[in-house]
Design a protein around this motif. Structure first.
Motif, PDB file in Angstrom:
ATOM      1  N   CYS A  73     -48.210 -19.869  15.164  1.00 54.36           N
ATOM      2  CA  CYS A  73     -47.044 -20.742  15.201  1.00 54.36           C
ATOM      3  C   CYS A  73     -46.362 -20.885  16.424  1.00 54.36           C
ATOM      4  N   ASN A  75     -43.416 -21.645  16.885  1.00 52.51           N
ATOM      5  CA  ASN A  75     -41.919 -21.179  16.784  1.00 52.51           C
ATOM      6  C   ASN A  75     -41.660 -19.787  16.504  1.00 52.51           C
ATOM      7  N   CYS A  76     -42.516 -19.092  15.603  1.00 50.11           N
ATOM      8  CA  CYS A  76     -42.357 -17.851  15.111  1.00 50.11           C
ATOM      9  C   CYS A  76     -43.166 -16.950  15.585  1.00 50.11           C
ATOM     10  N   ILE A  78     -46.200 -16.486  14.254  1.00 52.53           N
ATOM     11  CA  ILE A  78     -47.166 -15.565  13.341  1.00 52.53           C
ATOM     12  C   ILE A  78     -48.638 -16.345  13.504  1.00 52.53           C
ATOM     13  N   GLY A  90     -43.879 -16.676   8.471  1.00 52.28           N
ATOM     14  CA  GLY A  90     -42.627 -16.531   9.594  1.00 52.28           C
ATOM     15  C   GLY A  90     -41.416 -17.518   9.597  1.00 52.28           C
ATOM     16  N   CYS A  91     -41.899 -18.922   9.402  1.00 53.25           N
ATOM     17  CA  CYS A  91     -40.750 -19.872   9.432  1.00 53.25           C
ATOM     18  C   CYS A  91     -41.198 -20.914   8.624  1.00 53.25           C
ATOM     19  N   ASP A  94     -44.514 -23.171   9.704  1.00 52.96           N
ATOM     20  CA  ASP A  94     -45.700 -22.442   9.290  1.00 52.96           C
ATOM     21  C   ASP A  94     -46.244 -23.543   8.395  1.00 52.96           C
TER      22      ASP A  94
END
Ligand SMILES: [Zn+2]
Ligand SMILES: [Zn+2]
Lengths: 173, 356
Positions: A73, A75-76, A78, A90-91, A94
Motif C-alpha cells: 500500500c 500510504n501505510c 503494508i 494498515g489503513c 488498503d
C-alpha cells in the motif's frame, strides 16, 4: 489485539467448540489454527467463526500460476502477506489497494460483498486528500526520525495545506 | 471522574428493569469507526496514536449528545483501574491491555462509552438494561451522527465503514444481548440452542469473556456478519432469535417448577444461605450461586433479595472492584475473604424483610 493461545503471534481465527453442552473459545494464529483443526477434524463440533479463510492462505506458494504479488500500500506500506499474518489492515486505503483480494476474503467472511445500511451524510467516500494525509504524515515521521528537519518542515506545510482543503471542501453544517 | 466514586454505585444498565429483564440482563450495540486521514491503530506509531487520541478526545469532550461524557485517558491509569473499567464493561479487555495513548468517554450513568484507540480508532457502545435494542440503536445512531459532523470517517461505497479487521467491515455494528439461562443449562438443552445459533451465523460467548468458560449461566448472543445486511436487519435477526430462546427458557423453567418445585426451592434457598453466611468464597462459586438466587427470585421461590442487588453483585464481587473497595491490593485468598464479607453485608442491608 488478542494473541494466539499457543504462540505469541496475533490470533486471526476465533473458534468456538461445542462439547457436552459446554462451549470453549479458542483464539489462534493461522498456523496454529490449521494444526488445531486437523487434529480436531470432527466437522460438526468445530466452527470457524471468522476465519480469514484457511483454504486460500497457503495456496499462493503451491498453485501453478502464482498470482502476481501486489505491491505494498503506497500510504501505510503494508503488503497483503503482512496483512495475512497480522490479521489487521494498515489503513483505509488498503480496501481500495487490495480490493480484489479483499473482496474474495470478505465474501468468505460475510457471504456478501456490498455494504447495505447506514452511509455517512457528509463524505460518503474517503477522498484522495485523506489518503494523501496518511502518506504525508508517515513521511513526516520518517523525516523527523532521520533528523531531516528541512524536509519535515516542508511536509508539515503540505499537511496543513491538505487539511485546509479538506475542511473547506466539506459542506458547512 | 473519580473512579472511587464509581465503586459506590453501579451502572444504570444493571438496574434489572426493561423488557424481559427476568432473562435479558442487557442489550448492547457497538459501532466500529475509523478516521479517514490516519492509519489504523495497529499501524500507527506512538506519535500518531497520540495525535489520534488528542484529536478524538477534543471532539468527544465537546459532543453535545443527550448525556454529557467524561473523558478518561486510560493509558494513564493504573492497571487495577483499567481492570475495574473492564469489569464495569466500559472498556474492552483488549483496550485495557493496549499500549500507546488511548482513552474512553463515558456517561455518568455508564451506559455510553466511546473507546479511542482500541482495534479501531473509535468504538462506540450503548448499553441498556433488559431487551431494549431499539433504544440502544436510537442513541448510538445519534452519537454516530454527531461525531460524523466533526470527523471524516473512513468509508467506501462498496465495503461501507472501513475497519482494521475485515470481520467488522460494512456496518461496523456488533449487536449483543446478555441472557441468563439457568434452566436451559441445568437441563442441558442449551446445547441445542448453541447449535441452532451457529447454523445461522450468530456467536455465543460466556459472560466474562472470551477464552474463559461461561460462568453463572450467562450467555451473550451477537451477530458475526457485519456486511451486506442493514443495521435494522441485523438487529431483527437477534431479536427473533432472542424471542425464541426466551420462550424456551421460560417453558423449561415452568416445567422445572412443576415437576420438582421442592428440589428447586431447596437448591435456590441453599444458594442464598451460602451467600449470606460464607466466610470465604471464590468468584466462580459466587457466580453460580448468584445465578441460582437470581432464578429463584424470578420464579417467586425466594423474596429476600431484589434483582438489582443480585445484578450488582455480579459486577461488584469481581477482583478489581473488591480491591478498590478495600483500597489495597489483595491476593486471591484475601479476595475470597473480602468477597464473602462484602456479599454478607450487601445481603443483610438489602433484605427487604429485615429493613422493613
Ligand atoms: Zn499460534
Ligand atoms: Zn495502507
Amino acid at each position: 489485539m488478542k494473541k494466539c493461545e499457543h504462540c505469541s503471534k496475533p490470533a486471526v481465527l476465533h473458534i468456538t467448540e461445542l462439547q457436552d453442552g459446554s462451549v470453549e473459545a479458542h483464539h489462534l494464529c493461522e498456523s496454529c489454527a490449521k494444526e488445531y483443526l486437523t487434529q480436531n477434524s470432527e466437522p460438526e463440533s468445530v466452527e470457524v467463526e471468522s476465519s480469514l479463510s484457511i483454504d486460500e492462505s497457503d495456496d499462493s506458494e503451491t498453485s501453478e500460476a502464482a498470482p502476481q504479488e501486489q505491491p505494498p500500500c503506497p500510504n501505510c506500506g503494508i503488503t497483503f502477506k503482512e496483512f495475512r499474518s497480522l490479521g489487521r489492515l494498515g489503513c483505509a486505503h488498503d480496501y481500495s489497494h487490495f480490493r480484489e483480494e479483499l473482496t474474495r476474503l470478505i465474501e468468505n467472511i460475510h457471504s456478501e460483498v456490498q455494504h447495505v445500511g447506514k452511509v455517512p451524510k457528509r463524505q460518503p467516500d474517503a477522498s484522495r486528500q485523506q489518503f494523501d494525509l496518511i502518506r504525508l504524515k508517515l513521511q513526516l515521521k520518517e523525516a523527523i526520525d532521520e533528523e531531516n528537519y528541512e524536509k519535515a518542515a516542508g511536509l508539515r506545510d503540505q499537511i496543513r495545506q491538505v487539511e485546509l482543503e479538506l475542511r473547506s471542501s466539506s459542506p458547512a453544517t | 471522574m473519580n473512579l472511587d466514586v464509581l465503586t459506590q454505585r453501579s451502572g444504570e444498565w444493571l438496574r434489572g428493569t426493561g423488557p424481559e429483564a427476568d432473562i435479558v440482563i442487557s442489550s448492547r450495540i457497538r459501532l466500529a469507526r475509523n478516521l479517514a486521514e490516519f492509519p489504523f491503530v495497529n499501524r500507527a506509531s506512538d506519535t500518531v496514536r497520540a495525535q489520534i487520541e488528542d484529536f478524538l478526545r477534543e471532539r468527544i469532550e465537546k459532543l453535545q449528545g443527550r448525556r454529557p461524557l467524561t473523558y478518561l485517558r486510560t493509558s494513564d491509569l493504573e492497571p487495577l483501574d483499567r481492570q475495574f473499567l473492564v469489569e464495569r464493561q466500559l472498556i474492552s479487555r483488549e483496550h485495557a491491555e493496549d499500549h500507546g495513548q488511548c482513552g474512553v468517554g463515558v456517561s455518568s450513568e455508564e451506559n455510553v462509552s466511546l473507546m479511542v484507540n482500541e482495534e479501531d480508532h473509535l468504538r462506540m457502545q450503548v448499553l441498556r438494561s433488559g431487551m431494549d435494542l431499539d433504544a440502544a440503536w436510537a442513541e448510538i445512531n445519534e452519537i454516530d451522527d454527531l461525531m460524523e459532523q466533526e470527523v471524516a470517517y473512513a468509508f467506501d461505497s462498496q465495503f461501507g465503514y472501513l475497519t482494521a479487521c475485515p470481520t467488522n467491515v460494512g456496518t461496523g455494528i456488533r449487536v449483543s444481548v446478555m441472557l441468563h439461562l439457568p434452566a436451559l443449562v441445568a437441563t442441558k438443552e442449551i446445547q441445542k440452542v448453541f447449535q441452532a445459533l451457529q447454523k445461522i451465523g450468530l456467536a455465543v460467548r460466556g459472560l466474562y469473556g472470551e477464552g474463559s468458560q461461561a460462568m453463572g449461566d450467562f450467555y451473550q448472543i451477537s451477530n458475526q456478519v457485519t456486511l451486506g445486511k442493514s443495521e435494522i436487519d441485523i438487529m431483527k435477526s437477534i431479536k427473533d432469535v432472542v424471542a425464541q430462546i426466551l420462550g424456551y427458557e421460560r417453558r423449561v423453567r415452568t416445567a422445572l417448577v412443576k415437576e420438582n418445585r421442592q428440589a428447586l426451592h431447596d437448591q435456590v434457598s441453599r444458594a442464598f444461605g451460602i451467600l449470606q453466611n460464607a466466610q470465604t468464597i471464590s468468584s466462580e462459586e459466587t457466580m453460580h450461586l448468584l445465578s441460582s438466587v437470581r432464578m429463584g427470585v424470578n420464579l417467586g421461590l425466594i423474596d429476600d433479595v431484589e434483582i438489582p442487588t443480585v445484578n450488582e453483585l455480579f459486577i461488584q464481587t469481581q477482583p478489581a472492584h473488591l480491591q478498590k473497595l478495600r483500597h489495597q491490593k489483595l491476593e486471591s485468598a484475601e479476595r475470597n475473604i473480602a468477597r464473602a464479607a462484602y456479599i454478607r453485608q450487601r445481603l443483610a442491608e438489602n433484605n427487604p424483610h429485615t429493613s422493613a
